[in-house]
Each structure stands twice: as structure tokens, then as C-alpha cells.
Design an enzyme around this catalytic site. Structure first.
Site, mmCIF file in Angstrom:
data_model
loop_
_atom_site.group_PDB
_atom_site.id
_atom_site.type_symbol
_atom_site.label_atom_id
_atom_site.label_comp_id
_atom_site.label_asym_id
_atom_site.label_seq_id
_atom_site.Cartn_x
_atom_site.Cartn_y
_atom_site.Cartn_z
ATOM 1 N N HIS A 49 -3.857 2.338 -0.941
ATOM 2 C CA HIS A 49 -4.230 3.029 -2.175
ATOM 3 C C HIS A 49 -5.372 2.296 -2.865
ATOM 4 O O HIS A 49 -6.315 2.912 -3.375
ATOM 5 C CB HIS A 49 -3.056 3.059 -3.160
ATOM 6 C CG HIS A 49 -1.856 3.830 -2.686
ATOM 7 N ND1 HIS A 49 -0.682 3.223 -2.313
ATOM 8 C CD2 HIS A 49 -1.652 5.162 -2.542
ATOM 9 C CE1 HIS A 49 0.201 4.145 -1.966
ATOM 10 N NE2 HIS A 49 -0.354 5.333 -2.091
ATOM 11 N N GLY A 58 1.679 7.025 -6.080
ATOM 12 C CA GLY A 58 2.085 5.757 -6.679
ATOM 13 C C GLY A 58 2.694 4.755 -5.715
ATOM 14 O O GLY A 58 2.658 4.934 -4.496
#
Ligand code: AMP
Length: 282
Positions: free
Chosen positions: A37, A31
């Protein structure tokens, strides 16, 4: 996009997709999404019929003195990003649903996990392998996407999948960097302004070694010393954890750059422990 929190729900969803003959990409993350990401998620989206993004700060890969509780989190922001990038499912389990109180089975690749980051983070890669294997099994992934920033991690996962006949293809994506070269990391938020100003010199040092190799240098120790000397001047706030040259697949230490190798490092800068690497191509 569905948000799935229970492992059984992901297992059921994936089983149905598999029955329909759909390919499934998995992007495992902890996260606090940055452009690195997002690149993995976009790639996963583009190569499979269904995309599962997992969001789980895995307690099993943090040591007792590490930043598990302080690890930056932004569930709402990550959810919105995963949705926008086209994930079919965001898997965000609770630790207690993945690790029962009497959890006792672990997966590891001990030789490859002992060096580099494994030296100062004993047990880290055992935690990584165990969670990644769980995620691969639950998601029935056809392929899983990882970042080259964590070179040791993707090399270990490749070996784990090869040796255990895990039917998922492991794909690695190049490191996404700030304009000044600093590798994007969720942990960059720990840096003070002064530390942030010095941080790009981590990669600048590695680039210096890559340039020396391009110019014909093949002696690993000379390359290491050149980088260490550069850091001593330009990265005074940094405390080196390691700087090593290893085979890109086996991670065995290399003294001579006879074939493409990876120069990998970790350094502490204030509260942050930052890692980076570069390919040395003779
Ligand atoms: P993390 O959330 O830190 O566990 O990272 C999840 C995935 O993103 C891992 O496969 C990392 O290697 C990858 N990743 C982290 N930082 C970067 C980056 N700067 N560029 C590309 N991939 C990254």
C-alpha cells in the site's frame, strides 16, 4: 492531511482542486497498510499535485460467507502512515453514506469478472467496479494507482475506464513481496506459523513456470502441471482455488505462450485466501 468522511466533503474539495488546475491522484485501499500500500501511496504522491487515499472496507465486494467482519483494521495506524507519506486527504466514509438503503446502480465488466477470482467470488468485481467508479467520480482523479498483485482487478478497472470514457489514467505498480517471495497482503495476518512457512512456495511455484518459459516451454498445460506438482510437494496445507494462464489485458485463457501472458492463482491456506501472479514472457 484532512480526514474526510462524507462523500460530499471529498466532492467539494476535489472540485476546488480541479478549478485551480491541479492534478489529483487517487489510491483506493481497504486499509491495514503494509509496504505494498505504501508504495502505491508514495507513487501517487510523486505524480500528482494532490493525493487522495481512500480507506474503505467495501461491503459490496464481500460475499455473505467472506471475511468482511474479520477483515483486519487499524484506522489510527493507517491515518498516521497516510499523513507521513504526504496524502492531502484520507477519505474514510461510512458504508451508509456510500450505499443508501435503496442503492440500485451497479457497474460491471461481466466477461472479465466471471473467471479467475470471480468464479469463487461471484459479485466481487461488480462491487469493486462500483466502488472504484464512485471514488474516481468523487475525487475527480486524474490518475488512480493499483497493485499488480490484484492483476484481474486492475485489468477490469482499466477496461471499465476505457469503455465508460472515465477520464482517469490507471497506473499499476509491481507486487511488493517479503524477502522470501510471499506477496504482502493484509490477509497474511491470518496465517499460522506453519502456514506462513509454506506460503512463499506459492510464488516459488509461479517462478518455476516463468523459468520454464524462459527455457522455451510454450505449452500452458505442461506449465500448469509443473506448478501443481511443485505445490503438491511444497505446499501441503494449501487448497488450490485456481491456477490459470490468461492474456494480460483481456484475461482470456491462453493455451500457448505465444505472447506475454499472466499466470494467476488463488489458494486457501488455513483461514487465508491468498492470490498471486507472474508474467510469463516468451
Ligand atoms: P487492498 O487494501 O487489499 O484493497 O489493496 C489496495 C491496493 O493495494 C490494491 O490496488 C492492491 O492491488 C494493492 N496491493 C495489495 N497488496 C499489494 C502488494 N503486495 N504489492 C503492491 N500492491 C499491493
Amino acid at each position: 492531511m484532512e480526514v474526510l468522511t462524507h462523500p460530499d466533503d471529498l466532492a467539494t474539495r476535489a472540485r476546488n482542486w480541479q478549478k485551480e488546475g491541479l492534478s489529483i491522484a487517487l489510491v483506493p485501499t481497504m486499509g491495514y497498510y503494509h509496504a505494498g500500500h505504501k508504495d502505491l501511496i508514495r507513487h501517487g504522491r510523486s505524480v500528482a499535485d494532490r493525493l487522495v487515499v481512500s480507506l474503505f472496507v467495501n461491503p459490496a465486494q464481500f460475499g455473505p460467507a467472506e471475511d468482511l467482519d474479520a477483515y483486519p483494521r487499524d484506522f489510527e495506524g493507517d491515518c498516521a502512515a497516510a499523513r507521513e507519506l504526504g496524502a492531502d486527504a484520507l477519505f474514510a466514509p461510512r458504508p451508509e453514506d456510500l450505499y443508501k438503503p435503496d442503492h440500485a446502480a451497479w457497474v460491471e465488466v461481466p466477461d472479465m469478472g466471471a473467471g479467475l477470482c470471480g468464479k469463487s467470488r461471484p459479485g466481487h468485481f461488480r462491487g469493486v467496479c462500483t466502488i472504484v467508479l464512485k471514488l474516481l467520480l468523487l475525487s475527480r482523479a486524474t490518475l488512480a494507482v493499483f497493485g499488480e498483485k490484484d492483476w484481474q482487478q486492475q485489468a477490469i478497472i482499466r477496461r471499465m475506464c476505457r469503455d465508460l470514457n472515465v477520464p482517469a489514467r490507471i497506473v499499476s505498480r509491481p507486487t511488493v513481496r517479503e524477502a522470501d517471495g510471499l506477496a504482502l497482503s493484509s490477509r497474511n495476518v491470518y496465517l499460522t506459523a506453519d502456514e506462513r512457512a509454506q506460503a512463499p512456495h506459492i510464488y516459488a511455484g509461479l517462478r518455476l513456470a516463468a523459468a520454464m518459459v524462459q527455457d522455451g516451454e510454450r505449452d500452458g498445460e505442461k506449465l500448469r502441471h509443473a506448478v501443481l506438482a511443485y505445490w503438491a510437494r511444497r505446499l501441503p496445507a494449501g487448497r488450490l482455488d485456481y491456477l490459470e494462464i490468461v492474456d494480460r489485458d483481456s484475461l482470456r485463457p491462453m493455451r500457448e505462450i505465444a505472447a506475454p501472458c499472466v499466470m494467476a492463482c488463488a489458494a486457501r491456506l488455513g483461514r487465508a485466501r491468498l492470490i498471486d501472479n507472474i508474467l510469463l514472457q516468451p
